[in-house]
Design a protein around this motif. Structure first.
Motif, PDB file in Angstrom:
ATOM      1  N   ASN A  19      -8.081   5.074  -4.502  1.00 52.42           N
ATOM      2  CA  ASN A  19      -6.665   5.156  -4.668  1.00 52.42           C
ATOM      3  C   ASN A  19      -6.074   6.216  -5.148  1.00 52.42           C
ATOM      4  O   ASN A  19      -6.845   7.017  -5.910  1.00 52.42           O
ATOM      5  CB  ASN A  19      -6.228   3.947  -5.931  1.00 52.42           C
ATOM      6  CG  ASN A  19      -6.806   2.639  -5.347  1.00 52.42           C
ATOM      7  OD1 ASN A  19      -6.686   2.357  -4.141  1.00 52.42           O
ATOM      8  ND2 ASN A  19      -7.225   1.646  -6.093  1.00 52.42           N
ATOM      9  N   LEU A  20      -4.838   6.681  -4.750  1.00 54.37           N
ATOM     10  CA  LEU A  20      -4.198   7.796  -5.296  1.00 54.37           C
ATOM     11  C   LEU A  20      -3.484   7.677  -6.733  1.00 54.37           C
ATOM     12  O   LEU A  20      -2.979   6.341  -6.759  1.00 54.37           O
ATOM     13  CB  LEU A  20      -3.104   8.123  -4.371  1.00 54.37           C
ATOM     14  CG  LEU A  20      -3.631   9.153  -3.188  1.00 54.37           C
ATOM     15  CD1 LEU A  20      -2.467   9.184  -2.107  1.00 54.37           C
ATOM     16  CD2 LEU A  20      -4.046  10.392  -3.610  1.00 54.37           C
ATOM     17  N   SER A  21      -3.357   8.448  -7.575  1.00 52.15           N
ATOM     18  CA  SER A  21      -2.504   8.215  -8.737  1.00 52.15           C
ATOM     19  C   SER A  21      -0.940   8.369  -8.227  1.00 52.15           C
ATOM     20  O   SER A  21      -0.691   8.691  -7.198  1.00 52.15           O
ATOM     21  CB  SER A  21      -2.876   9.140  -9.847  1.00 52.15           C
ATOM     22  OG  SER A  21      -2.381  10.548  -9.371  1.00 52.15           O
ATOM     23  N   GLU A  22      -0.068   7.611  -8.930  1.00 52.15           N
ATOM     24  CA  GLU A  22       1.170   7.830  -8.588  1.00 52.15           C
ATOM     25  C   GLU A  22       1.779   9.038  -8.826  1.00 52.15           C
ATOM     26  O   GLU A  22       2.570   9.541  -7.735  1.00 52.15           O
ATOM     27  CB  GLU A  22       2.055   7.097  -9.989  1.00 52.15           C
ATOM     28  CG  GLU A  22       1.992   5.400  -9.703  1.00 52.15           C
ATOM     29  CD  GLU A  22       2.448   4.816  -8.441  1.00 52.15           C
ATOM     30  OE1 GLU A  22       3.361   5.440  -7.894  1.00 52.15           O
ATOM     31  OE2 GLU A  22       1.504   4.080  -7.678  1.00 52.15           O
ATOM     32  N   GLU A  23       1.153   9.919  -9.395  1.00 51.99           N
ATOM     33  CA  GLU A  23       1.684  11.426  -9.357  1.00 51.99           C
ATOM     34  C   GLU A  23       1.385  11.996  -8.057  1.00 51.99           C
ATOM     35  O   GLU A  23       2.092  12.980  -7.553  1.00 51.99           O
ATOM     36  CB  GLU A  23       0.997  12.158 -10.567  1.00 51.99           C
ATOM     37  CG  GLU A  23       1.605  11.860 -12.020  1.00 51.99           C
ATOM     38  CD  GLU A  23       0.874  10.588 -12.580  1.00 51.99           C
ATOM     39  OE1 GLU A  23      -0.069  10.228 -12.128  1.00 51.99           O
ATOM     40  OE2 GLU A  23       1.436  10.238 -13.681  1.00 51.99           O
ATOM     41  N   ALA A  24      -0.028  11.972  -7.870  1.00 53.60           N
ATOM     42  CA  ALA A  24      -0.479  12.040  -6.236  1.00 53.60           C
ATOM     43  C   ALA A  24       0.125  11.714  -5.098  1.00 53.60           C
ATOM     44  O   ALA A  24       0.642  12.415  -4.003  1.00 53.60           O
ATOM     45  CB  ALA A  24      -1.959  12.140  -6.142  1.00 53.60           C
ATOM     46  N   LYS A  25       0.726  10.376  -5.238  1.00 47.27           N
ATOM     47  CA  LYS A  25       1.748  10.026  -4.137  1.00 47.27           C
ATOM     48  C   LYS A  25       2.861  10.699  -4.162  1.00 47.27           C
ATOM     49  O   LYS A  25       3.439  10.975  -2.951  1.00 47.27           O
ATOM     50  CB  LYS A  25       1.923   8.433  -4.547  1.00 47.27           C
ATOM     51  CG  LYS A  25       0.534   7.633  -4.377  1.00 47.27           C
ATOM     52  CD  LYS A  25       1.149   6.048  -4.552  1.00 47.27           C
ATOM     53  CE  LYS A  25      -0.202   5.162  -4.680  1.00 47.27           C
ATOM     54  NZ  LYS A  25       0.079   3.791  -5.013  1.00 47.27           N
ATOM     55  N   GLN A  26       3.308  11.117  -5.325  1.00 44.63           N
ATOM     56  CA  GLN A  26       4.612  11.733  -5.372  1.00 44.63           C
ATOM     57  C   GLN A  26       4.747  13.189  -5.177  1.00 44.63           C
ATOM     58  O   GLN A  26       5.771  13.863  -4.991  1.00 44.63           O
ATOM     59  CB  GLN A  26       5.355  11.413  -6.705  1.00 44.63           C
ATOM     60  CG  GLN A  26       6.694  11.664  -6.764  1.00 44.63           C
ATOM     61  CD  GLN A  26       7.731  10.681  -5.860  1.00 44.63           C
ATOM     62  OE1 GLN A  26       7.147   9.619  -5.310  1.00 44.63           O
ATOM     63  NE2 GLN A  26       8.599  11.040  -5.508  1.00 44.63           N
TER      64      GLN A  26
END
Length: 134
Positions: free
Chosen positions: A111-118
């Motif tokens: 899973n990607l962190s929210e920061e990495a997704k953004q």
């Protein structure tokens, strides 16, 4: 140059997002509101009230970073702005590293962190004159 930190050199108004009709009432109000906001930000950094939020923020888009540089007259506050921006860039690089690493087929299930997704959108905004995603 002040304390080893160089302010961006630009002609005043070269970063303006205003329309071709400089007398447009909406453009005038927008510019005044932005200048008031930047002034408030600089005051908050000078008195220390906004230093922690800046340190935790995603930083500034290029346009607002330049506007802050144009408006800032205090070398210590400017150093704080630059340190905050550099810290935001360092965090962004970490998030981009995570995003890139997890594109590898061996880690694609993680899973990607929210920061990495953004991160890719934040990077575009930080380097452009657009701050839709910041």
């Amino acid at each position: 140059i002040s304390d080893g930190v160089r302010k961006p050199g630009r002609a005043k108004g070269s970063h303006s997002r205003s329309h071709t009709h400089l007398s447009c009432a909406a453009c005038v109000v927008e510019e005044e509101a932005e200048q008031d906001a930047i002034g408030g930000l600089l005051e908050g950094l000078a008195d220390g009230a906004l230093q922690d939020p800046l340190a935790r923020s995603v930083g500034f888009c290029r346009t607002h970073f330049m506007s802050i540089g144009d408006a800032c007259r205090d070398a210590e506050v400017w150093s704080t702005v630059v340190r905050g921006q550099m810290a935001a860039v360092d965090r962004l690089i970490g998030s981009l590293d995570e995003f890139i690493a997890k594109q590898d087929y061996q880690r694609a299930h993680e899973n990607l962190s929210e920061e990495a997704k953004q991160a890719r959108f934040t990077a575009i905004d930080m380097l452009s004159a657009d701050c839709r995603f910041l």
